[in-house]
Design a protein around this motif. Structure first.
Motif, PDB file in Angstrom:
ATOM      1  N   GLN A  89       4.890  -4.541   5.088  1.00  0.00           N
ATOM      2  CA  GLN A  89       4.424  -4.164   5.953  1.00  0.00           C
ATOM      3  C   GLN A  89       3.919  -2.699   5.816  1.00  0.00           C
ATOM      4  O   GLN A  89       3.087  -1.836   6.752  1.00  0.00           O
ATOM      5  N   ALA A  90       4.468  -2.216   4.765  1.00  0.00           N
ATOM      6  CA  ALA A  90       4.193  -0.702   4.442  1.00  0.00           C
ATOM      7  C   ALA A  90       2.740  -0.550   3.927  1.00  0.00           C
ATOM      8  O   ALA A  90       2.345   0.338   3.951  1.00  0.00           O
ATOM      9  N   LEU A  91       2.185  -1.793   3.215  1.00  0.00           N
ATOM     10  CA  LEU A  91       0.987  -1.739   2.795  1.00  0.00           C
ATOM     11  C   LEU A  91      -0.012  -1.823   3.803  1.00  0.00           C
ATOM     12  O   LEU A  91       0.263  -2.409   5.010  1.00  0.00           O
ATOM     13  N   PRO A  92      -1.239  -1.233   3.548  1.00  0.00           N
ATOM     14  CA  PRO A  92      -2.173  -1.219   4.730  1.00  0.00           C
ATOM     15  C   PRO A  92      -2.771  -2.835   4.907  1.00  0.00           C
ATOM     16  O   PRO A  92      -2.615  -3.628   3.956  1.00  0.00           O
ATOM     17  N   ALA A  93      -2.970  -3.054   6.341  1.00  0.00           N
ATOM     18  CA  ALA A  93      -3.085  -4.379   6.701  1.00  0.00           C
ATOM     19  C   ALA A  93      -4.112  -4.913   5.847  1.00  0.00           C
ATOM     20  O   ALA A  93      -3.971  -6.298   5.664  1.00  0.00           O
ATOM     21  N   GLY A  94      -5.265  -4.637   5.424  1.00  0.00           N
ATOM     22  CA  GLY A  94      -6.108  -5.248   4.901  1.00  0.00           C
ATOM     23  C   GLY A  94      -5.793  -5.681   3.049  1.00  0.00           C
ATOM     24  O   GLY A  94      -6.451  -6.375   2.528  1.00  0.00           O
ATOM     25  N   GLU A  95      -4.620  -4.950   2.743  1.00  0.00           N
ATOM     26  CA  GLU A  95      -4.309  -5.285   1.388  1.00  0.00           C
ATOM     27  C   GLU A  95      -3.093  -6.179   1.156  1.00  0.00           C
ATOM     28  O   GLU A  95      -2.778  -6.313   0.090  1.00  0.00           O
ATOM     29  N   SER A  98      -3.680  -9.519  -0.911  1.00  0.00           N
ATOM     30  CA  SER A  98      -3.999  -9.331  -2.323  1.00  0.00           C
ATOM     31  C   SER A  98      -3.068  -8.562  -3.119  1.00  0.00           C
ATOM     32  O   SER A  98      -2.905  -8.421  -4.136  1.00  0.00           O
ATOM     33  N   GLN A  99      -2.214  -7.671  -2.386  1.00  0.00           N
ATOM     34  CA  GLN A  99      -1.367  -7.011  -3.039  1.00  0.00           C
ATOM     35  C   GLN A  99       0.315  -7.176  -2.867  1.00  0.00           C
ATOM     36  O   GLN A  99       0.975  -6.204  -3.127  1.00  0.00           O
ATOM     37  N   GLU A 100       0.414  -8.516  -2.075  1.00  0.00           N
ATOM     38  CA  GLU A 100       1.883  -8.968  -2.126  1.00  0.00           C
ATOM     39  C   GLU A 100       2.534  -8.816  -3.417  1.00  0.00           C
ATOM     40  O   GLU A 100       3.996  -8.523  -3.565  1.00  0.00           O
ATOM     41  N   TRP A 101       1.931  -9.159  -4.660  1.00  0.00           N
ATOM     42  CA  TRP A 101       2.636  -9.038  -5.888  1.00  0.00           C
ATOM     43  C   TRP A 101       3.132  -7.907  -5.999  1.00  0.00           C
ATOM     44  O   TRP A 101       4.265  -7.663  -6.839  1.00  0.00           O
ATOM     45  N   ARG A 102       2.956  -6.565  -5.580  1.00  0.00           N
ATOM     46  CA  ARG A 102       3.420  -5.328  -5.791  1.00  0.00           C
ATOM     47  C   ARG A 102       4.771  -5.058  -5.017  1.00  0.00           C
ATOM     48  O   ARG A 102       5.709  -4.451  -5.629  1.00  0.00           O
ATOM     49  N   ILE A 139       6.037   1.981  -2.420  1.00  0.00           N
ATOM     50  CA  ILE A 139       5.141   1.030  -2.703  1.00  0.00           C
ATOM     51  C   ILE A 139       3.941   1.442  -2.109  1.00  0.00           C
ATOM     52  O   ILE A 139       2.830   1.104  -2.417  1.00  0.00           O
ATOM     53  N   THR A 140       3.882   2.509  -1.231  1.00  0.00           N
ATOM     54  CA  THR A 140       2.680   3.088  -0.706  1.00  0.00           C
ATOM     55  C   THR A 140       2.211   4.150  -1.812  1.00  0.00           C
ATOM     56  O   THR A 140       0.886   4.831  -1.426  1.00  0.00           O
ATOM     57  N   GLU A 141       2.711   4.287  -2.805  1.00  0.00           N
ATOM     58  CA  GLU A 141       2.277   5.009  -3.971  1.00  0.00           C
ATOM     59  C   GLU A 141       1.996   6.688  -3.497  1.00  0.00           C
ATOM     60  O   GLU A 141       0.822   7.116  -3.482  1.00  0.00           O
ATOM     61  N   PRO A 142       2.996   7.210  -2.775  1.00  0.00           N
ATOM     62  CA  PRO A 142       2.845   8.545  -2.260  1.00  0.00           C
ATOM     63  C   PRO A 142       2.626   9.693  -3.353  1.00  0.00           C
ATOM     64  O   PRO A 142       2.941   9.510  -4.561  1.00  0.00           O
ATOM     65  N   ASP A 143       1.959  10.654  -3.026  1.00  0.00           N
ATOM     66  CA  ASP A 143       1.839  12.202  -3.972  1.00  0.00           C
ATOM     67  C   ASP A 143       2.942  12.767  -3.986  1.00  0.00           C
ATOM     68  O   ASP A 143       3.236  13.674  -4.789  1.00  0.00           O
ATOM     69  N   LEU A 144       3.782  12.858  -2.810  1.00  0.00           N
ATOM     70  CA  LEU A 144       5.013  13.525  -2.636  1.00  0.00           C
ATOM     71  C   LEU A 144       6.128  12.531  -2.014  1.00  0.00           C
ATOM     72  O   LEU A 144       5.659  12.115  -0.817  1.00  0.00           O
ATOM     73  N   LEU A 145       7.202  12.505  -2.577  1.00  0.00           N
ATOM     74  CA  LEU A 145       8.382  11.332  -2.060  1.00  0.00           C
ATOM     75  C   LEU A 145       9.528  12.584  -1.509  1.00  0.00           C
ATOM     76  O   LEU A 145       9.903  13.434  -2.163  1.00  0.00           O
ATOM     77  N   LEU A 146       9.722  12.338  -0.271  1.00  0.00           N
ATOM     78  CA  LEU A 146      10.722  13.127   0.440  1.00  0.00           C
ATOM     79  C   LEU A 146      12.082  12.162   0.641  1.00  0.00           C
ATOM     80  O   LEU A 146      11.913  11.179   1.340  1.00  0.00           O
ATOM     81  N   LEU A 147      13.458  12.533   0.083  1.00  0.00           N
ATOM     82  CA  LEU A 147      14.447  11.783   0.282  1.00  0.00           C
ATOM     83  C   LEU A 147      15.352  12.542   1.017  1.00  0.00           C
ATOM     84  O   LEU A 147      16.149  13.445   0.545  1.00  0.00           O
ATOM     85  N   ASP A 148      15.997  11.824   2.153  1.00  0.00           N
ATOM     86  CA  ASP A 148      16.948  12.583   2.970  1.00  0.00           C
ATOM     87  C   ASP A 148      18.383  12.151   2.653  1.00  0.00           C
ATOM     88  O   ASP A 148      18.518  10.893   3.358  1.00  0.00           O
ATOM     89  N   GLU A 149      19.381  12.661   1.980  1.00  0.00           N
ATOM     90  CA  GLU A 149      20.407  11.949   1.665  1.00  0.00           C
ATOM     91  C   GLU A 149      20.496  10.575   1.202  1.00  0.00           C
ATOM     92  O   GLU A 149      20.969   9.557   1.819  1.00  0.00           O
ATOM     93  N   PRO A 150      19.684  10.339   0.038  1.00  0.00           N
ATOM     94  CA  PRO A 150      19.540   9.013  -0.536  1.00  0.00           C
ATOM     95  C   PRO A 150      20.614   8.308  -0.949  1.00  0.00           C
ATOM     96  O   PRO A 150      20.720   7.053  -1.046  1.00  0.00           O
TER      97      PRO A 150
END
Length: 504
Positions: A89-95, A98-102, A139-150
């Protein structure tokens, strides 16, 4: 190149959380964000993610910057989805088709067992829920990842998995991590920002090296402040002497010079910087004391899972006064079951077969979920009714432990995890035990609180049996180490070999 810049950013709630923050986060940066509980770490992460706006200042993002924030709790809308679908569900609806393998590729990166992938997220352990949110963000391939108490709720295996993923995955997207885990910060970050209400301080080093530089920075600031205040005192004394001369002699020049010196003293005092001091709230332990040498003994005791399966056997074990025993073992080995068994043996009037306790034993107990706290009671009523301190004294000890008056009347269920941890440790102290039985006592406790708890355990010469995934805490306080391995409990020289085996 993806980047994010802060210019004179401030956030003021009832009081300032941070002011005039200037920061650039660029390609390859791994920034550790360090502050006490409630000091603004989560607020800053939400500002970076664009979810809230700062009170003052500007946050500038490079064009098209994709930011992913992993918060501490699972959003309500995801609880009923399977782990697989949470990522899909984090992937764009249109992808998605085709991108479920990710989805499977990312789950493979985290060594996710096949049977967990179809379970609802709410049925997963706290550790797998954390990893699910991190995987969903990645999985959204962010340019910046923010982690709060991971690292909250992660067992050692998952903690090492997360460390390896961050340090060995080979991606260059910048990461900002808010964490109280000192070893995790050292392993996974290259820069550290100490977030403070007035002047935040950053260093291009992981936590421990940065902490040493911060201590030197604060000591230099204290020295400079003391020097400035001495100069202020000298100037005011000079100004007073000149004023007296002017009054006695009728000299206008002396009076004018006196006023000039006073203004200079006032200006210096205004510029004298207030040195930041952490106020973690009191975490203090007591020791009722006992003349008994051996406080606990076990002979041929079996530890079982809740379903009755035998987990391991303890042939013989004695805990003497002053021992600080750390129980080690992989997830599911039975560490918490052992703590529960010992708790039952120490609290039941008739004890349990095979377990001997000293008649003078006084138990202090903390479990990892603070389940010993009455959730519907308020913090004030709990302390008042449990320890009979009287109204004013109860309010005072709560304030000393970091509870402002407006939080003392809230139901315990509404307190933050960090506040619950502090309340549990306060109750532990007030019970005046001579044996501490603790399962993950540093869960949700900030770094100043952890360091203070370590110091109190050492200063009180406390007798402890504890389970903890906080490697710094274990190495600081442990004197004996028991490893649950292959169905038996055996004593080992230290935790290092066990940690290495889990990391492998």
């Amino acid at each position: 190149m993806a980047s994010l810049s802060l210019r004179n950013v401030s956030f003021i709630a009832q009081t300032p959380l941070f002011r005039n923050l200037n920061l650039v986060i660029g390609q390859g940066d791994r920034l550790g964000l360090v502050a006490a509980n409630g000091a603004g770490k989560s607020t800053l992460l939400k500002c970076l993610a664009g979810l809230i706006e700062p009170t003052e200042g500007d946050i500038m993002r490079s064009r098209g910057l994709r930011v992913a924030l992993v918060e501490q709790d699972v959003p309500a809308g995801l609880a009923d989805l399977s782990l697989h679908d949470v990522l899909l569900q984090a992937l764009p609806a249109g992808e998605r088709e085709s991108q479920e393998w990710r989805v499977d590729m990312v789950l493979d990166e985290f060594d996710t067992p096949a049977d967990l992938r179809t379970l609802p997220v709410q049925a997963l352990s706290g550790g797998w829920q954390r990893l699910a949110l991190i995987a969903r963000a990645w999985i959204t391939e962010p340019d910046l990842l923010l982690l709060d108490e991971p690292t909250n709720h992660l067992d050692l295996e998952k903690l090492f998995t997360l460390e390896a993923w961050i340090t060995l995955a080979g991606f260059t997207a910048p990461i900002v991590v808010a964490s109280h885990d000192r070893d995790f910060l050292d392993a996974c970050t290259t820069k550290t920002l100490f977030l403070r209400p007035e002047e935040s301080v950053s260093f291009a080093h992981p936590y421990r090296r940065a902490r040493a530089l911060l201590d030197a920075h604060d000591e230099a600031a204290r020295t400079q402040r003391d020097k400035t205040l001495r100069e202020v005192k000298r100037l005011r004394e000079s100004a007073q002497e000149l004023r007296n001369v002017g009054l006695n002699s009728g000299s206008d020049a002396a009076q004018i010079k006196s006023a000039q010196i006073r203004r200079r003293a006032d200006a210096l005092e205004q510029r004298a910087r207030v040195v930041h001091r952490e106020r973690p709230g009191e975490i203090r332990l007591g020791n009722r004391g006992t003349h008994a040498r051996v406080l606990l003994g076990l002979d041929n005791v079996g530890v079982q899972a809740p379903d009755g399966r035998r987990l391991f056997t303890i042939p013989k074990l004695e805990v003497a006064q002053g021992d600080r025993v750390v129980v080690l073992g992989r997830n599911g080995a039975g560490k918490s079951q052992l703590v529960r068994l010992l708790h039952a043996a120490m609290t039941r009037p008739d004890g349990l077969p095979g377990i001997r306790t000293s008649p003078s034993l006084a138990l202090g107990y903390v479990d990892q979920d603070m389940g010993q706290l009455p959730q519907t009671s308020t913090a004030h009523d709990f302390i008042l009714s449990r320890f009979r301190l009287g109204d004013q004294r109860s309010r005072a000890v709560l304030a000393e432990a970091g509870f402002p008056v407006d939080r003392q009347g809230l139901p315990i269920a509404r307190l933050s995890p960090g506040q619950k941890a502090r309340l549990g440790l306060l109750a532990l102290r007030l019970s005046e035990p001579n044996v501490y039985l603790m399962d993950e006592p540093t869960n949700h406790v900030d770094i100043p609180g952890r360091e203070q708890l370590e110091a109190e355990i050492l200063d009180a010469q406390a007798t402890c049996i504890l389970v903890s995934h906080d490697r710094s805490f274990v190495k600081a306080v442990g004197t004996r180490f028991l490893l649950i391995d292959r169905g038996r409990l055996r004593e080992v020289d230290g935790p290092e070999a066990f940690y290495e085996s889990v990391a492998r």
